[in-house]
Design an enzyme around this catalytic site. Structure first.
Site, PDB file in Angstrom:
ATOM      1  N   TYR A 103       0.899  -1.305  -0.135  1.00 33.03           N
ATOM      2  CA  TYR A 103       0.005  -0.046  -0.089  1.00 33.03           C
ATOM      3  C   TYR A 103       0.771   1.189   0.001  1.00 33.03           C
ATOM      4  O   TYR A 103       0.567   2.296  -0.814  1.00 33.03           O
ATOM      5  CB  TYR A 103      -1.125   0.115   1.257  1.00 33.03           C
ATOM      6  N   LYS A 115       1.297   4.518  -2.853  1.00 32.82           N
ATOM      7  CA  LYS A 115       1.478   5.997  -2.386  1.00 32.82           C
ATOM      8  C   LYS A 115       2.688   6.842  -2.395  1.00 32.82           C
ATOM      9  O   LYS A 115       2.643   7.972  -2.890  1.00 32.82           O
ATOM     10  CB  LYS A 115       0.781   6.086  -1.008  1.00 32.82           C
TER      11      LYS A 115
END
Length: 279
Positions: free
Chosen positions: A147, A151
């Site tokens: 994740y 980002k």
């Protein structure tokens, strides 16, 4: 009255929904709220937003949505790339097909939507792109590497785009929220629980990560409601001099700057304390 068209991805809940509601209240904006299932957007339509079907992993869907806005307004005035979610699990155990799906939404969908609106913005001589990243693009917690990688990638793409688009009158901002009380935490917890066997080699770490997420999202000190992010997105979308970056929540600002100042070794020691497995 001429209005500016604002196209927002991922508005069925959370930050996207709060942003659509906030911007729809401004008479100078025409807000296009989007989701894979537009039937989930009835309340936003009632608040004055227009609704469109949009799946940021589907080329035809993205193209159709942008064309619909441009057909009425000439160009998208503001693109808010909000759609995203968290796929959690350790680097070794997380299924890479799930990782690819996450990147399709968090990065490639954002990139493709940007590609689609830029020609119209360039022709108009103005426009704004507001990318919703995360404090997780500036620091990494265990069991969230993939994740965070998505980002971090959003950070890089946004920095390049800001420089590339500036000569055409297009302004680019990055929003970096901390812990926001939305469905994100629940999704992250479900993917973490499904990423490995409960008795696997990382069982203790996964339990600790799940515990930390639950406690942190419940904390009113560490987390904030989605309206806090919507307020900042409004500033980036409408302010006379939008910033390049907005870190949202006091806790996020503290963590981001602490990570930068402490360095990797000291921050790792802090994480070992926070993510210590319990007997």
């Amino acid at each position: 009255m001429t209005t500016t068209a604002v196209l927002i991805t991922g508005t069925s809940s959370g930050i996207g929904r709060a942003t659509a509601l906030r911007l729809a209240a401004r008479p100078e904006l025409t807000v296009y709220a989007t989701a894979r299932r537009p039937g989930t957007l009835a309340d936003l339509a009632g608040a004055g937003a227009r609704t469109l079907a949009l799946d940021v992993t589907d080329e035809e869907s993205m193209t159709a949505a942008v064309r619909a806005v441009e057909a009425e307004h000439g160009s998208v005035g503001v693109l808010v790339n909000n759609a995203g979610y968290g796929e959690y699990g350790t680097v070794e155990e997380t299924d890479l097909d799930a990782v690819r799906r996450q990147f399709d939404t968090n990065l490639f969908g954002l990139a493709r939507m940007t590609q689609l609106v830029l020609p119209g913005m360039r022709a108009a001589g103005h426009g704004r792109v507001v990318n919703v990243g995360s404090m997780g693009g500036r620091m990494v917690f265990p069991a969230g590497g993939y994740y965070h990688a998505s980002k971090y990638a959003v950070e890089a793409v946004t920095d390049a785009l800001r420089f590339e688009a500036a000569p055409f009158g297009i302004q680019v901002s990055l929003i970096e929220p901390g812990l926001i009380r939305t469905e994100f935490g629940g999704t992250a917890a479900r993917t973490l629980a499904g990423s490995a066997a409960p008795t696997g080699p990382y069982a203790g770490l996964n339990d600790a990560a799940d515990r930390q997420m639950a406690q942190s999202y419940r904390s009113r000190l560490l987390s904030a409601p989605p309206e806090a992010v919507a307020k900042v997105i409004e500033r980036a979308a409408t302010g006379a001099r939008p910033k390049t970056r907005y870190v949202v929540t006091p806790a996020a600002k503290l963590l981001v700057h602490s990570r930068r100042l402490l360095g990797a070794r000291v921050f790792d020691a802090y994480l070992r304390q926070q993510f210590r497995a319990t007997a």
